[in-house]
Design an enzyme around this catalytic site. Sequence first.
Site, PDB file in Angstrom:
ATOM      1  N   THR A 185      -2.415  -2.877  -3.493  1.00  0.00           N
ATOM      2  CA  THR A 185      -1.039  -3.705  -2.926  1.00  0.00           C
ATOM      3  C   THR A 185      -1.414  -4.858  -4.120  1.00  0.00           C
ATOM      4  OG1 THR A 185      -0.527  -5.099  -1.188  1.00  0.00           O
ATOM      5  CG2 THR A 185      -3.344  -5.155  -2.346  1.00  0.00           C
TER       6      THR A 185
ATOM      7  N   THR B 105       8.511 -10.895  -0.587  1.00  0.00           N
ATOM      8  CA  THR B 105       7.775 -11.898  -1.918  1.00  0.00           C
ATOM      9  C   THR B 105       6.285 -11.664  -0.853  1.00  0.00           C
ATOM     10  OG1 THR B 105       8.437 -13.730  -0.791  1.00  0.00           O
ATOM     11  CG2 THR B 105       9.856 -13.247  -2.312  1.00  0.00           C
TER      12      THR B 105
ATOM     13  N   TYR C 220      -0.663  -4.335  -8.169  1.00  0.00           N
ATOM     14  CA  TYR C 220      -0.263  -3.819  -8.912  1.00  0.00           C
ATOM     15  C   TYR C 220       0.314  -2.404  -8.455  1.00  0.00           C
ATOM     16  CZ  TYR C 220      -4.345  -6.921 -10.016  1.00  0.00           C
ATOM     17  OH  TYR C 220      -5.213  -7.877 -10.294  1.00  0.00           O
TER      18      TYR C 220
ATOM     19  N   ASP D  94       4.305   2.681   1.638  1.00  0.00           N
ATOM     20  CA  ASP D  94       5.157   2.001   2.212  1.00  0.00           C
ATOM     21  C   ASP D  94       6.209   2.278   2.339  1.00  0.00           C
ATOM     22  OD1 ASP D  94       3.446  -0.359   1.334  1.00  0.00           O
ATOM     23  OD2 ASP D  94       3.710  -0.650  -0.353  1.00  0.00           O
TER      24      ASP D  94
ATOM     25  N   GLY E 152       4.720 -16.952   2.571  1.00  0.00           N
ATOM     26  CA  GLY E 152       4.786 -16.743   4.030  1.00  0.00           C
ATOM     27  C   GLY E 152       3.614 -16.536   4.283  1.00  0.00           C
TER      28      GLY E 152
END
Length: 290
Positions: free
Chosen positions: A79, A209, A82, A119, A212
């Site tokens: 994650t 991004t 990387y 993902d 949050g």
Amino acid sequence: MPHDKDPEMNAPSRDDTVRLGLIGDNIAASQSPRLHELAGRLTGADVTYQRLIPPERGQDFEQVFEAARAGGFRGLNITYPYKERVVSLVSIPDPHVAALGACNTVLFTADGPQGYNTDWSGFMAGYRRVMGDAAPGIVCMVGAGGVGKAVAFGLLALGMTELRLVERDLSKAEALARALTAADPALKVSATTDVAAGTAGAAGLINCTPVGMVGYEGTPIPADLVRGAEWAFDAVYTPVETQFLRDAAAAGLRIISGYELFFYQGLHAYELFHGKPIAEDILREALTRL
């Protein structure tokens, strides 16, 4: 101080134990260990899943990656930050994943480390669960890093007509735009640093991004720019209810939470690690009970 003799990384395990891990920064709140260890119990597998944080270990990413490989791990999730860096360390069987240039799942095999991107597949599954067959339309996506690449290529497969990339590092957004155009020359793609310009007239709003998530509070798109869109997706899932999604819900948008991406990328990664499927409804229900 480097952890050259890490007791956890090199700990002996039963012959049938499946050792997995997550490499990333700021992952103390990650729910991936819970998902994979629970999925193991549901399928009768003995699974251990460790959080591996390079800065805390006094090592760089490549050192942690190699230690996991040498330590007998079956696979890793990768994650932020990387997902692009790992590409040079793996072979990538799927040409779609090779084209998007980021991996979040690595399987250690006899032929070497293989890279995958759940993902990408996970976003598409989560989108369809909420939106059905509805096309994405014009989409504004903030962030063009590793998860942004996966989501963008997922949107392409879902029939997106136009993508506006909003990114502080314009060169990164432009590189993703070129990759998408190479995959589909008919797609309209633009890159900007201006959030207002990117969101104007967009049907879908996406955050790819860290803004949050726990430790990076805030929202990537001001509330007044959310109104008028039709749907919103936030890749952040810790917390599930981000400020961005609260603003989107208040403005009447359909919401795809980061939990959907978390769930499906984990389910798809589990199937890669173990070479067999797990029932989606059983895993989802078991996770909600814990």
